[in-house]
Design a protein around this motif. Structure first.
Motif, PDB file in Angstrom:
ATOM      1  N   ASP A 171     -16.670 -26.595 -11.943  1.00  0.00           N
ATOM      2  CA  ASP A 171     -17.308 -25.534 -12.744  1.00  0.00           C
ATOM      3  C   ASP A 171     -18.584 -26.048 -13.405  1.00  0.00           C
ATOM      4  OD1 ASP A 171     -15.192 -23.876 -12.111  1.00  0.00           O
ATOM      5  OD2 ASP A 171     -14.211 -24.037 -14.063  1.00  0.00           O
ATOM      6  N   LYS A 221      -7.351 -24.592 -11.769  1.00  0.00           N
ATOM      7  CA  LYS A 221      -8.417 -23.739 -12.305  1.00  0.00           C
ATOM      8  C   LYS A 221      -7.884 -23.009 -13.540  1.00  0.00           C
ATOM      9  CE  LYS A 221     -12.167 -20.948 -11.995  1.00  0.00           C
ATOM     10  NZ  LYS A 221     -13.507 -21.430 -12.323  1.00  0.00           N
ATOM     11  N   ASN A 233     -11.248 -29.084 -11.099  1.00  0.00           N
ATOM     12  CA  ASN A 233     -11.844 -27.740 -11.130  1.00  0.00           C
ATOM     13  C   ASN A 233     -12.810 -27.595 -12.304  1.00  0.00           C
ATOM     14  OD1 ASN A 233      -8.959 -27.057  -9.713  1.00  0.00           O
ATOM     15  ND2 ASN A 233     -10.579 -25.709  -8.993  1.00  0.00           N
TER      16      ASN A 233
END
Length: 202
Positions: free
Chosen positions: A79, A193, A75
């Motif tokens: 990003d 996340k 994650n």
């Protein structure tokens, strides 16, 4: 849907929201009453309390879990890739709305505020997030902001290739058959996340 089915659905939604990592603790807890009202057509205080207790427990567990993520997660890589895409003229949004039409509405709104018109967009929506959190991988929608219809298809395919190249460079594997009819797929991965911690940058 029966009340018991609605309750199970809302409990599952709470778990997805906690693990999803997008909503802050306060925002999530404050939104529960509206979730119940939307689901049942009325406010059920007892159910709101149950959902709140479940959310707090899961948030506490998630905080402990997240503290153990000493290495960058996939994650984190996603990003970073989306940050790069945004910097390079492609609107890249995570958890954009809940449906495909919601997602396009969100990216188009972001695009409308940009000083320099973006070349295209890529996103995944709330239903995609639910599947991603469940370990089923992630589907990405894409498209070009090309007003000339004759050039739109080629421009959209170029956006998709750039998205795949950028993701791969950040360590995120992709699967795509090269057509406009199929979305880009990120194979199943462990959803991690961050909500409270930051990735250690090299």
């Amino acid at each position: 849907m029966s009340k018991d089915e609605s309750r199970k659905h809302l409990l599952a939604r709470v778990e997805c929201a906690v693990r999803g990592g997008f909503e802050g603790e306060e925002e999530l807890l404050e939104g529960l009453e509206q979730w119940v009202e939307d689901e049942l057509g009325e406010v059920d205080g007892e159910l709101v309390e149950e959902l709140g207790a479940r959310a707090r427990k899961l948030l506490q567990e998630q905080r402990v879990l997240e503290a153990s993520w000493s290495e960058p997660t996939l994650n984190d890589a996603l990003d970073s890739a989306f940050e790069e895409l945004n910097a390079n003229g492609i609107v890249a949004l995570e958890n954009a709305g809940y449906t495909m039409s919601d997602g396009w509405s969100d990216v188009n709104e972001v695009a409308s505020y940009q000083d320099t018109p973006p070349r295209g967009a890529v996103f995944y929506h709330g239903q995609d997030l639910e599947r991603g959190v469940a370990g089923q991988g992630l589907m990405l929608a894409f498209g070009a902001y090309e007003s000339n219809s004759a050039k739109h298809e080629a421009a959209s395919l170029a956006i998709a290739r750039e998205v795949c190249d950028t993701l791969e460079r950040h360590g995120v594997k992709t699967e795509w058959n090269g057509s406009l009819e199929e979305r880009i797929r990120i194979p199943p991965f462990e959803w991690r996340k961050r909500r409270w911690t930051e990735v250690a940058r090299a």
